[in-house]
Design an enzyme around this catalytic site. Structure first.
Site, short mmCIF file in Angstrom:
data_model
loop_
_atom_site.label_atom_id
_atom_site.label_comp_id
_atom_site.label_asym_id
_atom_site.label_seq_id
_atom_site.Cartn_x
_atom_site.Cartn_y
_atom_site.Cartn_z
N GLU A 273 0.80 -1.13 0.08
CA GLU A 273 0.04 0.05 -0.06
C GLU A 273 0.78 1.44 0.10
O GLU A 273 0.71 2.05 0.98
CB GLU A 273 -0.88 0.12 1.11
CG GLU A 273 -1.80 -1.11 1.39
CD GLU A 273 -2.42 -1.20 2.77
OE1 GLU A 273 -2.25 -0.37 3.83
OE2 GLU A 273 -3.49 -2.25 2.98
N ARG A 276 3.34 7.64 -0.30
CA ARG A 276 4.32 8.67 -0.29
C ARG A 276 5.36 8.35 -1.34
O ARG A 276 5.82 9.27 -2.24
CB ARG A 276 4.78 9.07 0.85
CG ARG A 276 5.74 10.20 1.11
CD ARG A 276 6.55 10.22 2.45
NE ARG A 276 5.63 9.81 3.49
CZ ARG A 276 5.23 10.94 4.23
NH1 ARG A 276 5.17 11.86 4.18
NH2 ARG A 276 4.23 10.26 5.44
N CYS A 342 -4.56 33.48 9.24
CA CYS A 342 -4.53 34.00 10.46
C CYS A 342 -3.91 33.35 11.64
O CYS A 342 -4.79 33.14 12.49
CB CYS A 342 -5.91 34.97 10.86
SG CYS A 342 -6.25 35.89 9.49
#
Ligand code: LLP
Length: 421
Positions: A273, A276, A342
């Protein structure tokens, strides 16, 4: 070959100038290289050609249907963790028999959806989940192929947020309870117990935790078989790391070389699996400098992409390389590259040496192809950025920039909204 490289001082992705894309499409945007995706997939999948296996791409790493379609066509399967990912995987063209469903919290609706779709296997993470899948399978009259995700209690030595195979983590069932759970599930009429699964963490840069886990799992496999449980799939999860800065993870070739001796005689189809290692270095985030400012203690470079676009630096303190799209001979200075959100935690890099930049300069945030766009949000009501795929001399917008209208899609002001209810 690196497909993100400078030509005459300007950064290209394959044969497309990034500056040219920015001019046409605006900023920020994610940019992927088709060649790199395919090369990474082939490197991984090809490294295991001597064992019967399916490489199931972890959809959570990059779930754009154009990318999924590319991988499906290359022969990949899909590792999904939600109904939404199943929907994407089907739209992208993965055959159901190459889809596995992982995840610690599957809803009844998701289970039914995946059962009806006829997926290869559910990776179960608790006894209650086993009972629930059995019940839903009985209701629709279709046996559910299942495995248990085992928590092997092995330290993957990675960031604590992405370490998943320690006994204190929420994932899987303990290896000590495994036999009991397997025997119980094996007696359930609507479960077909076919697999064994584990995934110990992500961004692993050494081989030993993988090998240690295999050894533990093989012992369990033997015990299960001796109990008459017919295990056909050995799912090793993902987790192989990449280079963001100076990490030296094993190449898939070395990874395979180390693992194959342990898995070649399993008499199972091995499932992987990876997320990345296929997607991470196949994509970047391109952003533009809005302002620069100097305070008493810091130099800030304020860019138009923020933590809502790329969360990894804020959430994990992750390092992502940042390079100017136009090569610069300017002196490097130490800066914080921050976004417009912010929050003080909204940064892409801190205390980083970057060649001096000015308003409107473009910066590329490297290694952003995995867990980049998929973890983005619209916080501060910032429309999500486009995803673009470079393919040789051409590029394709594979997800349009969201609009303000997209932001409020589905929101409803109740009629006659007064103060009294
Ligand atoms: N299989 C399972 C069951 C997983 O939970 C994961 C990742 C994978 C496969 C794929 O792992 P990979 O090969 O990509 O390491 N957002 C974090 C990473 C979270 C990983 C979660 N699970 C990050 O940006 O670093």
């Amino acid at each position: 070959m690196n497909e993100f490289k400078f030509r005459k001082g300007k950064l290209y992705c394959e044969d497309v100038s990034i500056e040219a894309i920015a001019k046409k499409e605006g900023t920020p945007f994610y940019l992927y290289s088709k060649k790199t995706f395919l090369r990474h997939f082939d490197a991984f999948d090809g490294a295991f050609k001597s064992v019967r296996h399916i490489t199931c791409f972890a959809v959570k790493a990059n779930s754009n249907i154009a990318i999924l379609n590319l991988l499906a066509k290359a022969g990949a399967g899909a590792d999904i963790v939600s109904g939404g990912e199943l929907f994407r995987a089907k739209k992208a063209g993965f055959p159901s028999k190459k889809i596995i469903f992982s995840g610690v919290g599957k809803s009844d609706e998701e289970i039914e959806y995946a059962l009806r779709a006829g997926i290869l296997m559910f990776n179960i993470e608790s006894s209650e989940e086993a009972e629930t899948i059995n019940k839903i399978a009985a209701k629709i009259g279709k046996k559910a192929p299942v495995s248990f995700r085992i928590n092997p209690d092995i330290d993957p030595k990675t960031h604590p947020y992405i370490s998943t195979g320690l006994s204190k983590n929420k994932f899987g069932i303990s290896i000590d309870d495994a036999l009991k759970e397997y025997k119980r599930a094996n007696k359930m009429k609507w479960l077909d117990v076919v697999g064994i699964h584990y995934h110990i963490g992500s961004q692993l840069t050494s081989i030993s935790p993988f090998v240690d886990s295999i050894k533990r799992m093989k012992r369990l496999l033997q015990i299960l078989r001796s109990e008459g449980i017919n295990i056909k799939y050995f799912d090793m999860g993902g987790g192989l790391g990449i280079t963001y800065k100076d990490e030296t993870p094993p190449h898939p070739r070395e990874y395979a070389k180390a693992l194959i001796p342990h898995i070649k005689d399993l008499d199972c189809t091995v499932l992987f699996e990876p997320g990345r290692v296929i997607a991470g270095n196949a994509g970047i985030l391109v952003t533009k400098v809005l302002f620069t400012k100097k305070t008493a203690v810091k130099n800030f470079v304020i860019v138009d992409a923020g933590m809502n676009d790329l969360l990894r630096p804020s959430l994990y303190g992750a390092y992502q390389e940042i390079v100017p799209v136009k090569k610069s001979s300017k002196k490097k200075i130490e800066v914080d590259v921050v976004g417009p959100i912010c929050e003080t935690g909204d940064f892409l890099a801190r205390d980083r040496l970057v060649a001096k930049v000015k308003r409107d300069d473009l910066l590329a945030v490297m290694s952003a192809g995995a867990y980049g766009f998929t973890m983005s949000s619209v916080y501060n009501s910032r429309p999500r950025v486009p995803e673009i795929l470079a393919d040789g001399k051409n590029y394709y917008v594979i997800r349009k920039r969201e609009t303000y209208k997209d932001l409020i899609r589905g929101e409803i002001i109740p009629k006659a909204q007064g103060r009294k209810s």
